[in-house]
Design an enzyme around this catalytic site. Sequence first.
Site, short mmCIF file in Angstrom:
data_model
loop_
_atom_site.label_atom_id
_atom_site.label_comp_id
_atom_site.label_asym_id
_atom_site.label_seq_id
_atom_site.Cartn_x
_atom_site.Cartn_y
_atom_site.Cartn_z
N ASN A 11 9.12 77.17 46.77
CA ASN A 11 7.80 77.68 46.39
C ASN A 11 6.87 76.46 46.31
O ASN A 11 6.86 75.74 45.32
CB ASN A 11 7.90 78.39 45.05
CG ASN A 11 6.74 79.29 44.72
OD1 ASN A 11 6.65 79.79 43.61
ND2 ASN A 11 5.83 79.53 45.63
N GLY A 72 6.29 80.14 37.51
CA GLY A 72 7.40 79.43 36.90
C GLY A 72 7.86 78.24 37.71
O GLY A 72 8.29 77.21 37.15
N ASN A 73 7.82 78.34 39.03
CA ASN A 73 8.21 77.21 39.87
C ASN A 73 7.19 76.09 39.79
O ASN A 73 7.53 74.90 39.74
CB ASN A 73 8.39 77.66 41.32
CG ASN A 73 9.57 78.58 41.49
OD1 ASN A 73 10.66 78.32 40.99
ND2 ASN A 73 9.38 79.70 42.17
N ASN A 160 1.86 87.69 34.29
CA ASN A 160 1.30 88.29 35.50
C ASN A 160 2.14 89.52 35.83
O ASN A 160 3.31 89.63 35.43
CB ASN A 160 1.27 87.28 36.66
CG ASN A 160 2.62 86.62 36.92
OD1 ASN A 160 3.59 86.86 36.22
ND2 ASN A 160 2.68 85.78 37.93
N HIS A 162 4.46 92.42 37.53
CA HIS A 162 5.56 92.52 38.49
C HIS A 162 6.09 93.95 38.54
O HIS A 162 6.20 94.62 37.51
CB HIS A 162 6.70 91.59 38.11
CG HIS A 162 6.34 90.14 38.18
ND1 HIS A 162 6.50 89.40 39.32
CD2 HIS A 162 5.81 89.32 37.25
CE1 HIS A 162 6.09 88.16 39.09
NE2 HIS A 162 5.65 88.09 37.85
N GLU A 213 4.36 88.04 46.83
CA GLU A 213 3.47 87.65 45.75
C GLU A 213 2.03 88.09 46.00
O GLU A 213 1.52 88.01 47.12
CB GLU A 213 3.51 86.14 45.55
CG GLU A 213 4.83 85.65 44.99
CD GLU A 213 4.72 84.28 44.37
OE1 GLU A 213 3.80 84.07 43.54
OE2 GLU A 213 5.53 83.41 44.71
N ARG A 214 1.41 88.54 44.95
CA ARG A 214 0.02 88.95 44.96
C ARG A 214 -0.87 87.79 45.40
O ARG A 214 -0.81 86.70 44.85
CB ARG A 214 -0.35 89.41 43.54
CG ARG A 214 -1.76 89.84 43.31
CD ARG A 214 -2.00 90.17 41.85
NE ARG A 214 -1.68 89.03 40.98
CZ ARG A 214 -2.03 88.95 39.70
NH1 ARG A 214 -2.70 89.94 39.13
NH2 ARG A 214 -1.71 87.89 38.98
N CYS A 222 9.91 82.76 43.35
CA CYS A 222 8.86 83.05 42.36
C CYS A 222 9.51 83.02 41.00
O CYS A 222 10.39 83.85 40.70
CB CYS A 222 8.23 84.42 42.63
SG CYS A 222 7.04 84.94 41.38
N GLY A 223 9.11 82.06 40.16
CA GLY A 223 9.72 81.91 38.85
C GLY A 223 9.49 83.09 37.94
O GLY A 223 10.41 83.61 37.33
N THR A 224 8.23 83.52 37.83
CA THR A 224 7.95 84.67 36.97
C THR A 224 8.60 85.94 37.53
O THR A 224 9.09 86.78 36.77
CB THR A 224 6.43 84.89 36.81
OG1 THR A 224 5.84 85.02 38.11
CG2 THR A 224 5.79 83.75 36.05
N GLY A 225 8.62 86.06 38.86
CA GLY A 225 9.27 87.21 39.48
C GLY A 225 10.76 87.22 39.25
O GLY A 225 11.38 88.29 39.07
#
Length: 280
Positions: A11, A72-73, A160, A162, A213-214, A222-225
């Site tokens: 990422n 997150g990344n 964010n 998901h 990702e949006r 995607c860290g948050t994903g």
Amino acid sequence: MKFTKMHGCGNDYIYIDCFEETVTNESELAVRLSDRHFGIGGDGIILIKKGTAADFEMVMYNPDGTRAEMCGNAIRCVAKYVYDKGYTDKTSFTVESMGAVKYIDVTVEDGKVTHARVDMGAPILKSRNVPVNSDDDKTIAKKITVGGREFSMTCVSMGNPHAVMFIDESPKDFDLNYYGALFEGNTDVFPNKVNAEFAKVIDRNNIEMRVYERGTGETLACGTGTCATVVAGILNGLVDNDITVHLLGGDLQIHWSGKEEDSVIMTGPASYVFSGEIDL
């Protein structure tokens, strides 16, 4: 203007040190620099600044110029940058993004950060706060038909929004660009658009996942994903509390207790690619 290219599990973002550089027209700059044919190329730009509510601040823009809340990344790479640059000598410090403060512990080898452990905060599960338009207080295993295919969808915000879908086939064989774009742009369901994850459970401690990702499209990680996917897996009773998520760009380790008030903990690598200078 000087810049540094870095990535976390593939990422990749363009990092600009605002301790040394002055940036105007941030959104326009993101569009220009992120282009992989006519710019530097990346999943967006990250501006590294002195924090007000934290030790440091990261300001993140997608390739389409939209502001993003969290990555997150990217935050692991920010942690590596500020430590390796000598802006801090602490191995535990804080980074804020759009008002959200994250607590980070870095692993240092030979004076350089190799990995970072990030307290990503507690997941947001109430539908109105994700946000997702749903009749249910929490959107867990909700049936939704998109592009003629029915999915079981669980919605989570990690700062964010998901939407996580568990599928039977390997994500590598899944038509991500088609379905991901349909999910992202479905503003009737997702008023702020959405990041869409498509995942397969390998066993109780391993998940394979791809993400759309949006504002970006598919990214290698995607860290948050990844955090949202593990939360969704635990909520659906599919996995245990310590999970390795296998992404196209590498692996991330996620822990969540399963208690809504508890933080999700993410651990993963952060790497330099190159540094350079571009005329604006």
